[in-house]
Design a protein around this motif. Sequence first.
Motif, PDB file in Angstrom:
ATOM      1  N   ASN A  93      10.886   0.186  -4.956  1.00 28.31           N
ATOM      2  CA  ASN A  93       9.583   0.599  -4.451  1.00 28.31           C
ATOM      3  C   ASN A  93       9.616   0.679  -2.929  1.00 28.31           C
ATOM      4  O   ASN A  93       9.992  -0.294  -2.253  1.00 28.31           O
ATOM      5  CB  ASN A  93       8.495  -0.389  -4.888  1.00 28.31           C
ATOM      6  CG  ASN A  93       8.426  -0.548  -6.390  1.00 28.31           C
ATOM      7  OD1 ASN A  93       8.447   0.446  -7.122  1.00 28.31           O
ATOM      8  ND2 ASN A  93       8.362  -1.794  -6.863  1.00 28.31           N
TER       9      ASN A  93
ATOM     10  N   VAL B 176      14.283  -0.789 -10.520  1.00 33.41           N
ATOM     11  CA  VAL B 176      13.181  -0.049  -9.913  1.00 33.41           C
ATOM     12  C   VAL B 176      13.096  -0.428  -8.439  1.00 33.41           C
ATOM     13  O   VAL B 176      13.037  -1.616  -8.099  1.00 33.41           O
ATOM     14  CB  VAL B 176      11.850  -0.348 -10.625  1.00 33.41           C
ATOM     15  CG1 VAL B 176      10.723   0.446  -9.987  1.00 33.41           C
ATOM     16  CG2 VAL B 176      11.958  -0.007 -12.105  1.00 33.41           C
TER      17      VAL B 176
ATOM     18  N   LYS C 293       8.085   0.636   0.748  1.00 29.72           N
ATOM     19  CA  LYS C 293       6.938  -0.046   1.355  1.00 29.72           C
ATOM     20  C   LYS C 293       6.698   0.377   2.808  1.00 29.72           C
ATOM     21  O   LYS C 293       5.567   0.535   3.231  1.00 29.72           O
ATOM     22  CB  LYS C 293       7.159  -1.558   1.292  1.00 29.72           C
ATOM     23  CG  LYS C 293       7.300  -2.087  -0.134  1.00 29.72           C
ATOM     24  CD  LYS C 293       7.707  -3.554  -0.153  1.00 29.72           C
ATOM     25  CE  LYS C 293       6.666  -4.440   0.493  1.00 29.72           C
ATOM     26  NZ  LYS C 293       7.027  -5.867   0.400  1.00 29.72           N
TER      27      LYS C 293
ATOM     28  N   GLN D  83       6.122   5.160  -3.148  1.00 31.88           N
ATOM     29  CA  GLN D  83       6.742   5.778  -4.319  1.00 31.88           C
ATOM     30  C   GLN D  83       7.828   4.847  -4.876  1.00 31.88           C
ATOM     31  O   GLN D  83       8.252   3.889  -4.226  1.00 31.88           O
ATOM     32  CB  GLN D  83       7.337   7.141  -3.966  1.00 31.88           C
ATOM     33  CG  GLN D  83       6.336   8.118  -3.389  1.00 31.88           C
ATOM     34  CD  GLN D  83       5.267   8.515  -4.384  1.00 31.88           C
ATOM     35  OE1 GLN D  83       5.549   8.656  -5.578  1.00 31.88           O
ATOM     36  NE2 GLN D  83       4.041   8.707  -3.905  1.00 31.88           N
ATOM     37  N   SER D  84       8.274   5.167  -6.098  1.00 35.50           N
ATOM     38  CA  SER D  84       9.291   4.354  -6.766  1.00 35.50           C
ATOM     39  C   SER D  84      10.459   5.229  -7.215  1.00 35.50           C
ATOM     40  O   SER D  84      10.277   6.424  -7.493  1.00 35.50           O
ATOM     41  CB  SER D  84       8.701   3.633  -7.992  1.00 35.50           C
ATOM     42  OG  SER D  84       7.659   2.768  -7.599  1.00 35.50           O
TER      43      SER D  84
ATOM     44  N   ALA E 261      11.478  -2.200   1.518  1.00 35.55           N
ATOM     45  CA  ALA E 261      11.382  -1.870   0.093  1.00 35.55           C
ATOM     46  C   ALA E 261      11.628  -3.134  -0.722  1.00 35.55           C
ATOM     47  O   ALA E 261      12.185  -4.121  -0.218  1.00 35.55           O
ATOM     48  CB  ALA E 261      12.396  -0.790  -0.281  1.00 35.55           C
TER      49      ALA E 261
ATOM     50  N   CYS F 123      14.014   4.542   3.398  1.00 36.28           N
ATOM     51  CA  CYS F 123      12.596   4.695   3.106  1.00 36.28           C
ATOM     52  C   CYS F 123      11.938   5.510   4.212  1.00 36.28           C
ATOM     53  O   CYS F 123      12.037   5.156   5.399  1.00 36.28           O
ATOM     54  CB  CYS F 123      11.927   3.332   2.974  1.00 36.28           C
ATOM     55  SG  CYS F 123      10.205   3.415   2.434  1.00 36.28           S
TER      56      CYS F 123
END
Length: 392
Positions: free
Chosen positions: A85, A83, A87, A51-52, A72, A110
């Motif tokens: 993201n 942004v 990972k 997700q972002s 991330a 995350c």
Amino acid sequence: MVRSQTQRYGWAGMPAALVAILVLGLVPLFVAAPDAVAAGSAFPVNVSVGQSVVLEMPAEVTTVSIADPKVADAAVGSQKTVVVNGKEAGVTSLVVWEEGGRYTLYQIICTDPGKKSQVLLKVRIGEINTTKAKQLGMDWTTYIRSAKHLDGAIAGGLFTGKIESPSDPPLLGPAVDGFAAYRKTSGDFQFLTIFHALEEQGLARTLASPNLVALSGDSASFIAGGEFPVPITRSSSDNSIAFTIDWKEFGIRLQCLPTVLDSNRIRLFVEPEVSAPDYQHAVLLSGSLIPGIITRRVSTTVELRSGEVLVIGGVKSTESIKQVSKFPILGSIPILNLLFKHTSTDLSERDLVMIVSPEIIGTAARTWPAPIPGETNYGEPHGGTATPPNTR
């Protein structure tokens, strides 16, 4: 034509030149160094794997830097947005620089909702038993070989203490703690006694030491003990009495519920319990003696880092039992009753101690564990080569 020059005044009639000097002097004060708030503790940002998240900045973003790109990554989305993201599950740091050198520090957390972490719970349940046992008793014999108006000798004794097997004279043995004797010089009177005076104190012992593995958010339990039957009577429609058996558990029980908050923090709920049958408060039901249950239980919820240790103690129970064996009548006479009774006092004090250490584990072991000493290892004697079973 005469041109007159008038001096221009600024704030509150001050000369314009002086105002300009003051403004130039104050400019360095308004050129901010890196933000003090940003230089302190990082702002937490939660993102899921795959997700972002978009971060909106008050000024134009110049560059970004992330500490661990495996967890991330971050990129400049527009002039004032970043942004992030997700990972891989984990925690890393993100620094965002804006125009003028101002920067902001973020903590990127995350998580992977589709993958639950496993928690290894290393548990030790022990009991500090400060039991004290005290005993006091006497066995004695006496002789009077010459008494006035008596043509003969008198002998007697009591073995109320049950220290050793009755004998004449009392013999010294392993259960004797001391003796005393008096013999008159002329030999007309003699008194012999052996006594038992003991005080014992117990120590600590380990009740259980299980290692449990549980998924984050799922419970794990452990019990070591037994069950005793409790008959329950029920009346039927034909006025007959039917019996059913209900089983009551007792022993050492442990209930745990770990929840992984991030890669290094765990919220842990623990509820240890130790119970035992209590026959001193038993109930006679339908011809069966049903004991009560002595229970010690504690529950708590804490937050720990992976590998830290939680110790719970202070759950105490005290029990005092005193037994007196005495000779009729003579055992009730003050002072003299010391020779005609035996007293035993047991003071039991138990303190329950539980130690638990949660640890986040990534993957299960890929090698076979070592054999238990003295046991064969998959058909091989102890010390041989371990051959895993065919799993195909």
